[in-house]
Enzyme design. Structure first.
Site, PDB file in Angstrom:
ATOM      1  N   LYS A 132       0.681  -1.086   0.143  1.00 39.85           N
ATOM      2  CA  LYS A 132       0.323   0.252  -0.120  1.00 39.85           C
ATOM      3  C   LYS A 132       1.167   1.159   0.165  1.00 39.85           C
ATOM      4  O   LYS A 132       1.530   1.294   0.708  1.00 39.85           O
ATOM      5  CB  LYS A 132      -1.260   0.146   1.049  1.00 39.85           C
ATOM      6  N   GLN A 139       7.283   3.453   3.803  1.00 38.31           N
ATOM      7  CA  GLN A 139       5.797   3.741   4.039  1.00 38.31           C
ATOM      8  C   GLN A 139       5.669   2.039   5.185  1.00 38.31           C
ATOM      9  O   GLN A 139       4.701   2.216   5.393  1.00 38.31           O
ATOM     10  CB  GLN A 139       5.168   3.430   3.064  1.00 38.31           C
ATOM     11  N   LYS A 159       5.616   3.431   8.371  1.00 36.54           N
ATOM     12  CA  LYS A 159       4.476   4.368   8.228  1.00 36.54           C
ATOM     13  C   LYS A 159       2.798   3.535   8.824  1.00 36.54           C
ATOM     14  O   LYS A 159       2.195   3.923   9.291  1.00 36.54           O
ATOM     15  CB  LYS A 159       3.797   5.407   7.645  1.00 36.54           C
ATOM     16  N   LYS A 196       5.242   1.517  -3.338  1.00 32.87           N
ATOM     17  CA  LYS A 196       5.600   3.175  -3.255  1.00 32.87           C
ATOM     18  C   LYS A 196       5.655   3.346  -5.114  1.00 32.87           C
ATOM     19  O   LYS A 196       6.176   1.732  -5.750  1.00 32.87           O
ATOM     20  CB  LYS A 196       6.319   3.665  -3.524  1.00 32.87           C
ATOM     21  N   GLY A 211      -2.634   8.360  -4.296  1.00 34.54           N
ATOM     22  CA  GLY A 211      -2.061   9.930  -4.909  1.00 34.54           C
ATOM     23  C   GLY A 211      -0.984   9.785  -3.619  1.00 34.54           C
ATOM     24  O   GLY A 211      -0.451   8.701  -2.911  1.00 34.54           O
ATOM     25  N   ASP A 212      -0.273  11.107  -4.147  1.00 35.63           N
ATOM     26  CA  ASP A 212       0.684  11.454  -3.723  1.00 35.63           C
ATOM     27  C   ASP A 212       0.999  12.330  -5.083  1.00 35.63           C
ATOM     28  O   ASP A 212       0.673  13.128  -5.613  1.00 35.63           O
ATOM     29  CB  ASP A 212       2.201  11.012  -3.845  1.00 35.63           C
ATOM     30  N   THR A 238      -5.195  13.590   5.157  1.00 35.69           N
ATOM     31  CA  THR A 238      -3.360  13.448   5.626  1.00 35.69           C
ATOM     32  C   THR A 238      -2.946  14.765   6.347  1.00 35.69           C
ATOM     33  O   THR A 238      -2.307  15.256   7.195  1.00 35.69           O
ATOM     34  CB  THR A 238      -1.882  13.905   3.855  1.00 35.69           C
ATOM     35  N   ASN A 294      -1.926  18.844  -1.556  1.00 38.12           N
ATOM     36  CA  ASN A 294      -2.743  18.470  -0.658  1.00 38.12           C
ATOM     37  C   ASN A 294      -3.271  18.107   0.571  1.00 38.12           C
ATOM     38  O   ASN A 294      -3.376  18.981   1.163  1.00 38.12           O
ATOM     39  CB  ASN A 294      -3.020  16.891  -1.051  1.00 38.12           C
ATOM     40  N   SER A 296      -6.544   5.670   3.901  1.00 39.99           N
ATOM     41  CA  SER A 296      -6.698   4.868   3.049  1.00 39.99           C
ATOM     42  C   SER A 296      -7.372   3.353   3.130  1.00 39.99           C
ATOM     43  O   SER A 296      -8.099   2.046   2.345  1.00 39.99           O
ATOM     44  CB  SER A 296      -5.659   5.254   1.846  1.00 39.99           C
TER      45      SER A 296
END
Ligand code: NDP
Ligand code: 2IT
Length: 448
Positions: free
Chosen positions: A93, A114, A117, A129, A168-169, A212, A243, A380
């Site tokens: 993820k 990630q 996290k 990622k 997204g990122d 976020t 964002n 998410s």
């Protein structure tokens, strides 16, 4: 050198040879391994079973050609990446980043971060990622759509709702996710929760857009409360105007703080009266313009070129929400000199290791990215739950869960830091807490 330091040194030596020219990946791995020193002392079994060696090696790395035709009829070629880093505690993820600076090393650093996290959220998601060196800036909607369709024409065979779930990122927002999802559905015929950050009309979760930024501020709020302060009436500087930055500003404003500066990659705006977020949203979310345009609507505000100068503005709370290594040692020293009280990372790895040292040695409250910006991926995971259950929760339900998750992350990181002899060091606490769950799952599953 102690025994555990020696182990880290050996792993890093081998790692550096195997991953040349990837400085951001080195930076991310070194920080985590250094934090794990007290864990290695307490748990030699992690070393014996090769968990440390294994965790720094991605399970799978996919690199692919992304050809597309621009509006002038010319063929363009970009490079696509997906790094499926670790699936010990759940399907891979993590987001997709579209930015010209993307290369394999950047995606590996982000995928590695990630893992920890996602573990910290307490939800069952592994780490991954992806992205491309495609630059959506200045491209027409048609060009972005054709690029996304070509990107997905390869990626679709590697992902799935129980396999790997992108989101997204930087450079990947609602528009890009819509095009990517549409192409996935066309190629597979499946209507599944294979993406998060989806639009609300096709399976998206309420509050994911805000998550976020809101989560970052919930984290800061909790950290301040634990230290007998509140966010109300504080002056805040936020880098970026994408964002994460926009919704961090929105929540901080709701809680009574005043945001005086925001930026993009060209420069920053300073508005002593407090930034008008409606103007920023219109410029950035609707018109896709530059932050410099803000001053046309608010003539008493000022615009400065270059994004570094934002860190010389005096504030109580600094929220870097743009990109990696955006705060160097010099900026960190300026911030400390100006009396900053809190630095919390909305972006991934925005502070250089030298900057982190400056913050920590000056005893301010420092919230590292893996903990402070985990609200996005946590929400998410809530979107994945809703998709599996074929239901949708209200905004308030999702927001309440997000707040609870952020509070838990703060308390977990702070408690684990204390347990391992580093009270107050949330970098160490977050890294250890995130690592332990993944490492235990890896041990239980054998050498795979
Ligand atoms: P956006 O694309 O929405 O916004 C990015 C912002 O950062 C823009 O203002 C952009 O300016 C600025 N920026 C990007 N690259 C650079 C650069 N090299 N130098 C200076 N400024 C730059 O992205 P997000 O807000 O989603 O992401 C921001 C950060 O937060 C990233 O580090 C991301 O990894 C992290 N993050 C994002 C999450 C999410 O859910 N979206 C979750 C957790 C972390 P410009 O428009 O000029 O490029
Ligand atoms: O860095 C991040 O955590 C994100 N870009 C969000 C990832 C996600 O899967 O929601």
């Amino acid at each position: 050198m102690g025994a555990s330091q020696q182990i880290i040194h050996e792993i890093m030596g081998r790692f550096a040879k195997r991953n040349p020219n990837e400085p951001e990946f080195h930076q991310a791995v070194l920080e985590v391994l250094e934090s794990l020193e007290p864990v290695i002392e307490k748990h030699p079994e992690f070393v014996k079973s090769g968990v440390l060696k294994r965790i720094v090696e991605p399970e799978r790395q996919i690199i692919f050609r992304v050809p597309w035709v621009d509006d002038n009829g010319e063929v363009q070629v970009n490079r696509g990446f997906r790094v499926q880093f670790n699936s010990a505690i759940g399907p891979y993820k993590g987001g997709l980043r579209f930015h010209p600076s993307v290369n394999l090393g950047i995606i590996k650093f982000l995928g590695f971060e990630q893992i920890f996290k996602n573990s910290l959220t307490g939800l069952p998601i592994g780490g991954g990622k992806g992205g491309s060196d495609f630059d959506p800036k200045g491209k027409s909607d048609g060009e972005v759509m054709r690029f996304c369709q070509s990107f997905m024409a390869e990626l679709y065979r590697h992902i799935g709702a129980d396999v790997d779930v992108p989101a997204g990122d930087i450079g990947v927002g609602a528009r890009e996710i819509g095009y990517l999802y549409g192409q996935y559905k066309k190629l597979t015929g499946l209507y599944t929760g294979v993406f998060t950050g989806k639009g609300l009309t096709y399976g998206g979760s309420l509050a994911r857009t805000q998550a976020t930024g809101f989560g970052l501020v919930y984290f800061v709020d909790e950290m301040l409360k634990a230290n007998n302060h509140t966010i109300a009436d504080k002056t805040v500087v936020i880098s970026g105007s994408g964002n994460v930055a926009i919704y961090a500003a929105e929540k901080a404003g709701q809680l009574g703080a005043k945001i005086v500066a925001m930026s993009d990659s060209d420069g920053y705006i300073y508005d002593a009266d407090g930034i008008n977020l409606d103007t920023v949203k219109r410029l950035k979310e609707v018109e896709r313009k530059r932050i410099s345009g803000y001053c046309e609507y608010h003539p008493t505000s000022e615009y400065f070129t270059g994004s570094q100068g934002i860190w010389s503005i005096k504030c109580d709370i600094a929220l870097p929400c743009a990109t990696q290594n955006e705060i160097n040692e010099e900026s960190a020293l300026k911030m400390v000199g100006n009396g900053v009280m809190v630095v919390a990372e909305g972006a991934n790895m925005p502070s250089t290791p030298e900057a982190v040292k400056v913050f920590q040695s000056n005893n301010l409250l420092f919230g590292p990215a893996k903990a402070a910006n985990a609200g996005g991926v946590a929400t998410s995971a809530l979107e994945m739950s809703q998709n599996s259950m074929r239901c949708s929760w209200t905004f308030d339900e999702v927001d309440a869960k997000l707040k609870e998750i952020m509070k838990n992350i703060y308390h977990t990181a702070s408690q684990v830091a204390r347990e391992y002899g580093h009270e107050g060091n949330l970098v160490t606490g977050a890294n250890i807490a995130g690592f332990l769950k993944v490492a235990n799952a890896m041990m239980a599953q054998g050498v795979v």
